[in-house]
Enzyme design. Structure first.
Site: not given
Ligand code: ASP
Length: 301
Positions: A164, A192-195, A215-216, A218
């Site tokens: 990200t 699916r949706v992350g953070d 980032t990480g 989510g």
């Molecule tokens: N944080 C992002 C998510 O979970 C993934 C990422 O940081 O690459 O969608």
């Protein structure tokens, strides 16, 4: 007071040796794009939009062009942005037909809505930011296509990487803004949706507290609302890097997730850190002639 200042990142993960230089170069270019806006007195919002557009354009990162493909071969993008002066926030999730989701998020920020999702967000973008429209295939880089084809052949979609992108800036008027943009995790279920498009988790900005982008993994970041948690810690007096370490420790202890965080305090102090192995970051302050770029916190002296 250290202002203006900009910090950008290109994701926290294990960065392959051949990706170290492209990642640093991409982050430097993004920091330069944001700095150019800040230097001429532009707003933090304009600066982070310019920076994230550069990162979205760069096929090195999992955002915009070159984003990870979902198991069905489609890139679905999420982005969110926040203005620390007004607390206005804007985000889109699971869009498939926009080149620069950060710019669409910026336009949502200026509208009454905060978050628009899926095909409706694609339509909203078509109606309100038509110049950003593209076809789903325009987002696919040759590298991502062949990675996807290999996974198809092996029948295995492994855990995604975390690259990200994000940017945080403080402008000459003392206003903060933050942005995150992503293709999400590589193996994600479509929808699916992350953070990343969620204010308080993947990004947050409040002129009184600070601003951050994450980032990480989510799901872990969402469950702890980690963006807000880390800003509460800095605003209660912790030094920025210490607050980040504390937040990442909590994340790992409670959810086993790994992540990376960039942040700025209202007086322009920089913090960044990661509990993924590496993280691509660049920043620039008034004391520097150009951006400094890193792919690991240990490189920073
Ligand atoms: N944080 C992002 C998510 O979970 C993934 C990422 O940081 O690459 O969608």
């Amino acid at each position: 007071l250290n202002q203006p200042v900009i910090i950008v990142h290109g994701g926290a993960k294990e960065i392959d040796p051949e990706k170290v230089e492209p990642s640093k170069a991409g982050c430097r270019r993004a920091a330069d794009a944001g700095w150019a806006v800040l230097e001429r007195g532009g707003s933090a919002l304009d600066a982070i939009e310019a920076a994230v557009r550069a990162l979205e354009e760069d096929g090195t990162f999992n955002a915009g062009y070159g984003a990870t493909l979902n198991p069905d071969g489609v890139a679905r993008l999420d982005a969110g942005m926040m203005d620390g002066a007004t607390l206005n926030a804007g985000a889109v999730a699971a869009v498939e037909t926009v080149r620069h989701p950060c710019t669409v998020a910026r336009r949502v920020l200026e509208a009454p809505e905060v978050l628009i999702v899926g095909q409706h967000a694609d339509r909203w973008a078509r109606e309100n930011v038509s110049q950003e429209q593209c076809s789903p295939g325009d987002l696919i880089s040759p590298e991502q296509r062949s990675t996807w084809q290999e996974k198809q052949k092996a029948g295995a979609f492994g855990p995604g990487t975390h690259d990200t992108v994000g940017a945080v800036a403080l402008d000459k008027n003392g206003h903060l803004a933050a942005c995150a943009s992503t293709g999400g995790t590589g193996d994600k279920y479509p929808g699916r949706v992350g953070d990343s498009p969620i204010a308080g988790s993947g990004f947050y900005a409040d002129d009184g507290l600070g601003a951050c982008a994450l980032t990480g993994e989510g799901e872990g970041v969402l469950r702890l609302t980690l963006g807000r948690v880390v800003l509460d810690q800095v605003s209660s007096g912790r030094d920025p890097d210490g607050a980040i370490l504390e937040a990442l420790d909590q994340l790992q202890a409670r959810t086993e997730a790994r992540a990376g965080i960039i942040l700025l305090t209202p007086d322009g102090r920089i913090g960044w850190g990661h509990n993924e192995r590496d993280m691509a970051v660049a920043y620039r302050t008034t004391l520097m002639d150009g951006p400094a770029a890193f792919t690991n916190k240990m490189e920073e002296k």
